[in-house]
Design a protein around this motif. Sequence first.
Motif, PDB file in Angstrom:
ATOM      1  N   ARG A 176       0.840  -1.207   0.000  1.00 45.87           N
ATOM      2  CA  ARG A 176       0.000   0.000   0.000  1.00 45.87           C
ATOM      3  C   ARG A 176       0.871   1.252   0.000  1.00 45.87           C
ATOM      4  N   ALA A 196      -8.542   7.796  -2.156  1.00 51.02           N
ATOM      5  CA  ALA A 196      -9.721   7.000  -1.792  1.00 51.02           C
ATOM      6  C   ALA A 196      -9.745   5.660  -2.508  1.00 51.02           C
ATOM      7  N   LEU A 197      -9.464   5.647  -3.802  1.00 47.20           N
ATOM      8  CA  LEU A 197      -9.520   4.394  -4.557  1.00 47.20           C
ATOM      9  C   LEU A 197      -8.457   3.422  -4.076  1.00 47.20           C
ATOM     10  N   ASN A 199      -7.006   3.290  -1.116  1.00 45.64           N
ATOM     11  CA  ASN A 199      -7.345   2.819   0.232  1.00 45.64           C
ATOM     12  C   ASN A 199      -8.508   1.829   0.213  1.00 45.64           C
ATOM     13  N   ALA A 200      -9.498   2.079  -0.647  1.00 42.28           N
ATOM     14  CA  ALA A 200     -10.639   1.163  -0.735  1.00 42.28           C
ATOM     15  C   ALA A 200     -10.189  -0.194  -1.258  1.00 42.28           C
ATOM     16  N   TRP A 201      -9.375  -0.186  -2.322  1.00 41.91           N
ATOM     17  CA  TRP A 201      -8.869  -1.450  -2.874  1.00 41.91           C
ATOM     18  C   TRP A 201      -8.048  -2.198  -1.838  1.00 41.91           C
ATOM     19  N   THR A 203      -8.055  -1.966   1.495  1.00 35.58           N
ATOM     20  CA  THR A 203      -8.880  -2.438   2.608  1.00 35.58           C
ATOM     21  C   THR A 203      -9.621  -3.712   2.238  1.00 35.58           C
ATOM     22  N   MET A 204     -10.192  -3.739   1.051  1.00 34.72           N
ATOM     23  CA  MET A 204     -10.911  -4.934   0.613  1.00 34.72           C
ATOM     24  C   MET A 204      -9.953  -6.098   0.401  1.00 34.72           C
ATOM     25  N   THR A 245     -13.610  -7.107  -4.582  1.00 30.42           N
ATOM     26  CA  THR A 245     -12.188  -6.804  -4.409  1.00 30.42           C
ATOM     27  C   THR A 245     -11.481  -6.761  -5.752  1.00 30.42           C
ATOM     28  N   PHE A 248     -12.462  -3.530  -7.649  1.00 29.72           N
ATOM     29  CA  PHE A 248     -11.700  -2.366  -7.201  1.00 29.72           C
ATOM     30  C   PHE A 248     -10.253  -2.450  -7.679  1.00 29.72           C
TER      31      PHE A 248
END
Length: 277
Positions: A176, A196-197, A199-201, A203-204, A245, A248
């Motif tokens: 990350r 945001a994108l 972090n979302a990817w 996290t999933m 997942t 994303f």
Amino acid sequence: MNCARCATYAAAPGGELCRSCEAADLHPAPARAVAQHPAPGLPTHTDLPIQSPHGPAWLRSPVGLGRAVAILLGVVIVTDLVAVWADLVMLDVLGRMVEGEYGWPVEADADRADRLVGLTGSAQLLAYLATVVVFLIWFHRVRVNAEVFEPFGHRKKRGWAIAGWIVPIVNLWFPRRIALDSWDASSPSTKPRSHALVNAWWTMWIIGGVAGQVSGLAMRRAETAEELRTATERVLFADAFEIPTAVFAVFFVLALTRMQDDKARSGPREPEPVAAL
């Protein structure tokens, strides 16, 4: 404080020269080579490296690899959808067994469900391994490209772009960190892109990895029909969660690939002049 040499741009933190003059001192040849190309025609591959704190860095197009990763992730999504269906078939059979239904019909259905789960599991594994290989090649390439755009903005060496996924413990945050540094370096200088994108990817990805480990452990320990049904429910969740997942991941790969391609074609960015003090 302005640069001690050109007196036009701000000096880099802790130094007397601006970034442009520092780059010229470190490796003057690539600077002249890049300047020869007008901005609209800047190629996505250069014959001369840009010098960075991590060593010479070549700009190479990530477009082909990015598209290949997106396609393979699409294959992963398809295999996951089939796996979800196979999990539901298995759950139906196990539910009948838990309720006390026995005999050759349920045994035949259980054999078919078991074969179906095995086939879909093999397809998932093959798709996943192929995707991992191409993704790591792409990830390393965009990491090196990011050094060309911003030589000084990377907290991890480029080797961690691959090793960071393999080494235990650090694989929970190194990839990350590298993705964010590459994202920032590739982002348009006039309008930086949100995290945001990414972090979302990520996290999933972490949640999906934990779900896969939990479901695998439960399946290995299951012995009775009731335990097998509970374990299969966890496998169903892991397979289903892998679908968004992967979606994303496709968005992340295509977005970073597009940013690097656009930035390479826009040409080198001059440092912003500052008013004289």
